[in-house]
Design an enzyme around this catalytic site. Sequence first.
Site, PDB file in Angstrom:
ATOM      1  N   GLY A  46       0.836  -1.198   0.000  1.00  0.00           N
ATOM      2  CA  GLY A  46       0.000   0.000   0.000  1.00  0.00           C
ATOM      3  C   GLY A  46       0.867   1.243   0.000  1.00  0.00           C
ATOM      4  N   GLN A  51       2.866   9.907   1.542  1.00  0.00           N
ATOM      5  CA  GLN A  51       4.207   9.324   1.608  1.00  0.00           C
ATOM      6  C   GLN A  51       5.118   9.781   0.479  1.00  0.00           C
ATOM      7  OE1 GLN A  51       2.367   5.219   2.196  1.00  0.00           O
ATOM      8  NE2 GLN A  51       4.318   4.978   3.229  1.00  0.00           N
ATOM      9  N   CYS A  92       5.773  -0.467   7.125  1.00  0.00           N
ATOM     10  CA  CYS A  92       5.421   0.726   6.349  1.00  0.00           C
ATOM     11  C   CYS A  92       6.625   1.140   5.514  1.00  0.00           C
ATOM     12  CB  CYS A  92       5.045   1.855   7.306  1.00  0.00           C
ATOM     13  SG  CYS A  92       4.642   3.401   6.493  1.00  0.00           S
ATOM     14  N   LEU A  93       6.392   1.514   4.275  1.00  0.00           N
ATOM     15  CA  LEU A  93       7.505   1.944   3.420  1.00  0.00           C
ATOM     16  C   LEU A  93       8.174   3.209   3.964  1.00  0.00           C
ATOM     17  CD1 LEU A  93       5.939   1.296  -0.111  1.00  0.00           C
ATOM     18  CD2 LEU A  93       7.646  -0.093   1.108  1.00  0.00           C
ATOM     19  N   HIS A 134      -4.507   1.570   7.551  1.00  0.00           N
ATOM     20  CA  HIS A 134      -3.127   2.077   7.700  1.00  0.00           C
ATOM     21  C   HIS A 134      -2.887   3.229   6.712  1.00  0.00           C
ATOM     22  CE1 HIS A 134       1.418   1.209   7.951  1.00  0.00           C
ATOM     23  NE2 HIS A 134       1.307   2.024   6.923  1.00  0.00           N
ATOM     24  N   GLU A 135      -3.347   3.054   5.465  1.00  0.00           N
ATOM     25  CA  GLU A 135      -3.113   4.091   4.443  1.00  0.00           C
ATOM     26  C   GLU A 135      -3.947   5.342   4.708  1.00  0.00           C
ATOM     27  OE1 GLU A 135      -0.576   3.582   2.789  1.00  0.00           O
ATOM     28  OE2 GLU A 135      -0.443   1.425   3.100  1.00  0.00           O
ATOM     29  N   HIS A 138      -2.281   7.535   7.077  1.00  0.00           N
ATOM     30  CA  HIS A 138      -1.269   8.408   6.451  1.00  0.00           C
ATOM     31  C   HIS A 138      -1.901   9.711   5.977  1.00  0.00           C
ATOM     32  CE1 HIS A 138       2.427   6.098   6.337  1.00  0.00           C
ATOM     33  NE2 HIS A 138       1.836   5.044   5.790  1.00  0.00           N
TER      34      HIS A 138
HETATM   35 NI    NI Z   1       2.589   3.090   5.666  1.00  0.00          NI
END
Ligand code: NI
Length: 168
Positions: A46, A51, A92-93, A134-135, A138
């Site tokens: 995701g 991000q 998470c990235l 989660h997204e 963000h």
């Molecule tokens: Ni993330």
Amino acid sequence: MALLEILEFPDPRLRTVAKPIDKVDAILLKLIDDMLETMYAAPGIGLAATQINVHKRLLVMDVTEEKNTPMSFINPEIEIIDAELGEFSEGCLSVPGFFEIVNRPRSIRVKSLDRNGKEKIQELEGLGAICLQHEVDHLNGKLFVDYISPLKRGLIRKKLQKAQRQRT
Ligand code: NI
């Protein structure tokens, strides 16, 4: 298409609250494609626009093992169907290399716009529900490390800052 740079914790830009999208146009569709390419290349399941330092309410994900089901959500709004919490080890990235257990509702309904600007409603459970929540966090300037203890979060921050210094 293009690979986009992913911001890393504790970059303060990750705390920005994203603004609603008022028009689905060619520029936005290109951004969605670039975000998907960036997510697959990372690799991740995701990616939220926040991000990549674009503060619009947009996210992409693909939670299939085959990585053949790209999904995008424009202006996503979550409604919880089943408030029972599920436990999941999240990564998470923007917090590379760290995984922590987070509890979230297991089953959700999400209203968003599709690539044609039409409203769509989907029900998600399991990994899809976890990832989407989660997204959306963000987009609200929130990270999964906000759910863990300040002590653990501080350690992660220190380790990432050290790695970031070594790269520059
Ligand atoms: Ni993330």
